[in-house]
Each structure stands twice: as structure tokens, then as C-alpha cells.
Design an enzyme around this catalytic site. Structure first.
Site, PDB file in Angstrom:
ATOM      1  N   HIS A 192     -24.696  26.450 -75.055  1.00  0.00           N
ATOM      2  CA  HIS A 192     -24.627  26.264 -73.595  1.00  0.00           C
ATOM      3  C   HIS A 192     -23.758  27.318 -72.910  1.00  0.00           C
ATOM      4  O   HIS A 192     -24.066  27.759 -71.815  1.00  0.00           O
ATOM      5  CB  HIS A 192     -24.166  24.835 -73.232  1.00  0.00           C
ATOM      6  N   ASP A 193     -22.695  27.759 -73.586  1.00  0.00           N
ATOM      7  CA  ASP A 193     -21.816  28.769 -72.983  1.00  0.00           C
ATOM      8  C   ASP A 193     -22.017  30.150 -73.614  1.00  0.00           C
ATOM      9  O   ASP A 193     -21.124  30.993 -73.534  1.00  0.00           O
ATOM     10  CB  ASP A 193     -20.349  28.343 -73.143  1.00  0.00           C
TER      11      ASP A 193
ATOM     12  N   LYS B 193     -20.989  33.346 -71.990  1.00  0.00           N
ATOM     13  CA  LYS B 193     -19.580  33.765 -71.894  1.00  0.00           C
ATOM     14  C   LYS B 193     -19.288  34.968 -72.784  1.00  0.00           C
ATOM     15  O   LYS B 193     -18.285  35.651 -72.593  1.00  0.00           O
ATOM     16  CB  LYS B 193     -18.653  32.599 -72.243  1.00  0.00           C
TER      17      LYS B 193
ATOM     18  N   HIS C  70     -21.973  33.118 -66.249  1.00  0.00           N
ATOM     19  CA  HIS C  70     -22.265  32.896 -67.677  1.00  0.00           C
ATOM     20  C   HIS C  70     -23.553  32.077 -67.844  1.00  0.00           C
ATOM     21  O   HIS C  70     -24.236  32.210 -68.852  1.00  0.00           O
ATOM     22  CB  HIS C  70     -21.085  32.246 -68.401  1.00  0.00           C
TER      23      HIS C  70
ATOM     24  N   HIS D 215     -26.750  23.948 -67.109  1.00  0.00           N
ATOM     25  CA  HIS D 215     -25.762  22.935 -67.515  1.00  0.00           C
ATOM     26  C   HIS D 215     -24.641  22.713 -66.508  1.00  0.00           C
ATOM     27  O   HIS D 215     -23.901  21.740 -66.620  1.00  0.00           O
ATOM     28  CB  HIS D 215     -25.213  23.216 -68.927  1.00  0.00           C
ATOM     29  N   HIS D 216     -24.500  23.612 -65.521  1.00  0.00           N
ATOM     30  CA  HIS D 216     -23.506  23.365 -64.451  1.00  0.00           C
ATOM     31  C   HIS D 216     -24.159  22.904 -63.156  1.00  0.00           C
ATOM     32  O   HIS D 216     -23.482  22.757 -62.139  1.00  0.00           O
ATOM     33  CB  HIS D 216     -22.663  24.616 -64.192  1.00  0.00           C
TER      34      HIS D 216
ATOM     35  N   ASP E  37     -20.205  18.246 -71.927  1.00  0.00           N
ATOM     36  CA  ASP E  37     -19.311  19.337 -71.521  1.00  0.00           C
ATOM     37  C   ASP E  37     -18.075  18.769 -70.807  1.00  0.00           C
ATOM     38  O   ASP E  37     -16.933  19.111 -71.141  1.00  0.00           O
ATOM     39  CB  ASP E  37     -20.110  20.260 -70.576  1.00  0.00           C
TER      40      ASP E  37
HETATM   41 FE   FE2 Z   1     -20.488  26.432 -69.065  1.00  0.00          FE
END
Ligand code: FE2
Length: 360
Positions: free
Chosen positions: A177-178, A181, A206, A231-232, A260
Site C-alpha cells: 500500500h505504501d 514511498k 506516494h 488507500h487514503h 492502516d
Molecule cells: Fe499511505
């Protein structure tokens, strides 16, 4: 009833039983003959006998902290194995992500293998939610957080009825998911303290960077691509990057959002100390009817709370207490019994709260 007794009785899988433990209930053979009586201190040969007779679970007597008895029960074999497997998984992910930062190619096959061989056993470990909270984290937040979100996605996915390939894809989405980054400058990613608005804008990228990485990865599942991108996003359209809302947000992204939040808040971070899972449950209850998917949030809360009964916690007045009861669904504050035998319903006594989990 258990709070009046000097001990509490807990079921242990036979693989976690070690010599010196005391039986809290008698053990019967499969044809109902008494094999060992309550109060027996188990020896190695008795444990071997239990295994020989195919006894899978026994009830073990544990000292109750409510009586002021020593809390320092050693880690069980299961906990030790979980922590070792967890550390190994974090290290494998660290290697994959380190390569990714330079080669900008997602090693999909390696990560699928990691999901199947390393993360799947963590998801299926008994007591996984409690172990996750007690796990010792090293410095690298992103790797720990990625593994934790993958595990929580797997556990929550199972509660939601996911299985097989779909569950594997959901876990992979949680793990990645990240992933965007890896494309954010390290001085922003690791900056202690608050980010400036400009830095925050770069950080928010990201989601898009992760989406771009996965779009360029042959055979990346759709759910993983959209789970990473969205996801955000928030159910009421207040998220980022595209401010989509409701069921326009992929279901994987709605599941990741809850995993998260839960993990980020229960972790030590550079800018905040970890918050007890009880407080996080309160936050999720608050946000569930606008920012999060209420159906998924309900399933999460209903199931995660079962793990909290029996936890030893620290109260805001410094006393230690044991969680003995969690009330109605929306009642996120439990009933506890303190070392000095006071029963407190935290739902009614709002001046006190749980500040820390001492033993999960
Ligand atoms: Fe994230």
C-alpha cells in the site's frame, strides 16, 4: 466469576505448553477417562504423553494480576515463533524495497512468495492481533508498517469471508500500500517532526507513485493497483489523491484504510507515542459513519474486541488492571478489575482511560 478467583484459566495449544505449567482443568482421554488431574505440574514426559494421545489443547492456570501476583509470565513458544517469523518477514521486505528504490521495478513474484510463505502463517497464528501489538519493532517504520497492514488486511479479509486468490491479492495490496514511498525523498520520509504543507503535498504523492509503479508491473492484479492508489481516499470524499467517495473506492482500499489507521495509531512513531488499541477502537467508532466503510468497520470492531479480554493494561491513574468485559458494540471502553480488586466500568467512568497495554 473469574475475577474472584486467584487464577485465570486459559486454553493453550499443546505446541505452546512447556514443563512447569500447571493444569487448570483435568485432561480426559478420548474415551473420557481422567488422564491428568487439575493442579498437575506438567513435566516433559507428561507433555510427550499428551502429544502421544493426540490431546490438542489443555487448560493452564495463570496467576491473576488482580491479586497482585507477579505478572512476568515468560513468552510462550507460540509468541517466540511469531516474533521470529515476523522479524524474518520484515527483513525480506526490506531487501525487496531497497532494490525497488533504485531499480523502480516491483519484484512481484518475490513479493507473492513472501505473502504465501511468510505472511500467511502470521495471519493464521493463534492470538495474531495481540502478538502484533506486543511485537518489538526496530527502527524502520515503513517495513514494519507494511508487514503489519498486510497481516491485518489478511485477518480482516478472513473475517469478511475472503479466501483463496482474492485473499492473497488483498494481503499483497496491504503489503504494497505504501510502495510509492520508495519514490519519496528520504529527507521528507524520515523527517522527525511535522511536515511543511509543501512536504505534505509531496508525501501525498506516494499514492500516485505506487499506482504508477504497479501499472508498469506485468501481471499486477487490479485490486492491488487500486488498493494502492486509493488507500487514503475516505468514504465521504475527504481523502486523497482524487477525492472519490463511497463505492467508487475499491473494496481493497477501504479495507486497507482501516488496517492502516489501526496499525499507524498503535505504533510508536517519530511524532507520536503509540496509543492503546482501546483508544484506536474509539477513533474507528467515531470515523466509521463518515470516513470509513461502516460495514467493514463493524466487522473489524466486532472481531478485534474479542482479543482484548484478558489484556493487562495501565490506567491513566497509574494502576494496572485486567480487561474482563467489553460491553455493547458501540461501547469501546471495557470493564476492568484493578490490582486492588476495584471493578471499573470505563464506559461510565470517563475520567479514567487505558493508556497502555502491558501484556496482551
Ligand atoms: Fe499511505
Amino acid at each position: 466469576m473469574r475475577v474472584n478467583s486467584k487464577y485465570r484459566i486459559k486454553p493453550y495449544p499443546i505446541s505452546a505448553v512447556v514443563a512447569g505449567m500447571e493444569l487448570g482443568r483435568l485432561v480426559l482421554t478420548h474415551d473420557d477417562k481422567v488422564m491428568l488431574s487439575e493442579g498437575t505440574i506438567l513435566s516433559e514426559s507428561m507433555i510427550a504423553g499428551l502429544k502421544f494421545w493426540d490431546i490438542s489443547t489443555v487448560f493452564i492456570k495463570e496467576c491473576s494480576p488482580a491479586m497482585g501476583i507477579d505478572l512476568s509470565i515468560p513468552e510462550t513458544v507460540l509468541q517466540k515463533k511469531f516474533y521470529a517469523d515476523y522479524d524474518h518477514t520484515v527483513n525480506l521486505l526490506k531487501n525487496s524495497f531497497a532494490k525497488l528504490r533504485f531499480f523502480t521495478e516491483v519484484p512481484l513474484a518475490t513479493l507473492c512468495e513472501l505473502v504465501n510463505n511468510s505472511i500467511d502463517p502470521l495471519i493464521n497464528a493463534t492470538g495474531v492481533i495481540n502478538h502484533m501489538h506486543m511485537v518489538r519493532r526496530q527502527d524502520d517504520y515503513t517495513f514494519h508498517h507494511s508487514v503489519n497492514v498486510a497481516v491485518i488486511c489478511g485477518v480482516l479479509g478472513k473475517w469478511l469471508g475472503y479466501a483463496g486468490q482474492e485473499l492473497q491479492d488483498l494481503v499483497l495490496a496491504g503489503l504494497l500500500h505504501d510502495v510509492g514511498k520508495t519514490q519519496i525523498p528520504l529527507e521528507i520520509l524520515n523527517k522527525p517532526g511535522k511536515l511543511t504543507p509543501e512536504e505534505m503535498e509531496i508525501m501525498h504523492l506516494h499514492t500516485i507513485r505506487g499506482y504508477q509503479l504497479l501499472r508498469n508491473t506485468p501481471n499486477a492484479p487490479q485490486g492491488v493497483i487500486y488498493g494502492v492508489l486509493q488507500h487514503h481516499e475516505r468514504f465521504d470524499g475527504s481523502g486523497y489523491p482524487l477525492t472519490v467517495s463511497g463505492d467508487k473506492i475499491h473494496k481493497f482500499a477501504r479495507i486497507i484504510a482501516i488496517a492502516d489507521i489501526y496499525d499507524a495509531m498503535t505504533s510508536d512513531r517519530v511524532y507520536h507515542r503509540k496509543i492503546s488499541p482501546f483508544a484506536v477502537v474509539e477513533v474507528i467508532v467515531d470515523e466509521m459513519f463518515n470516513k470509513l466503510d461502516p460495514a467493514i468497520g463493524t466487522v473489524f470492531l466486532n472481531n478485534v474486541r474479542d482479543y482484548f479480554v484478558g489484556n493487562i493494561v495501565e490506567l491513566s491513574d497509574g494502576r494496572q488492571a485486567e480487561v474482563i468485559y467489553l460491553g455493547q458494540f458501540m461501547a469501546s471502553r471495557p470493564v476492568v478489575v484493578t490490582e486492588d480488586q476495584e471493578y471499573i466500568d470505563l464506559e461510565r467512568n470517563k475520567s479514567l482511560s487505558i493508556v497502555n497495554v502491558i501484556r496482551a
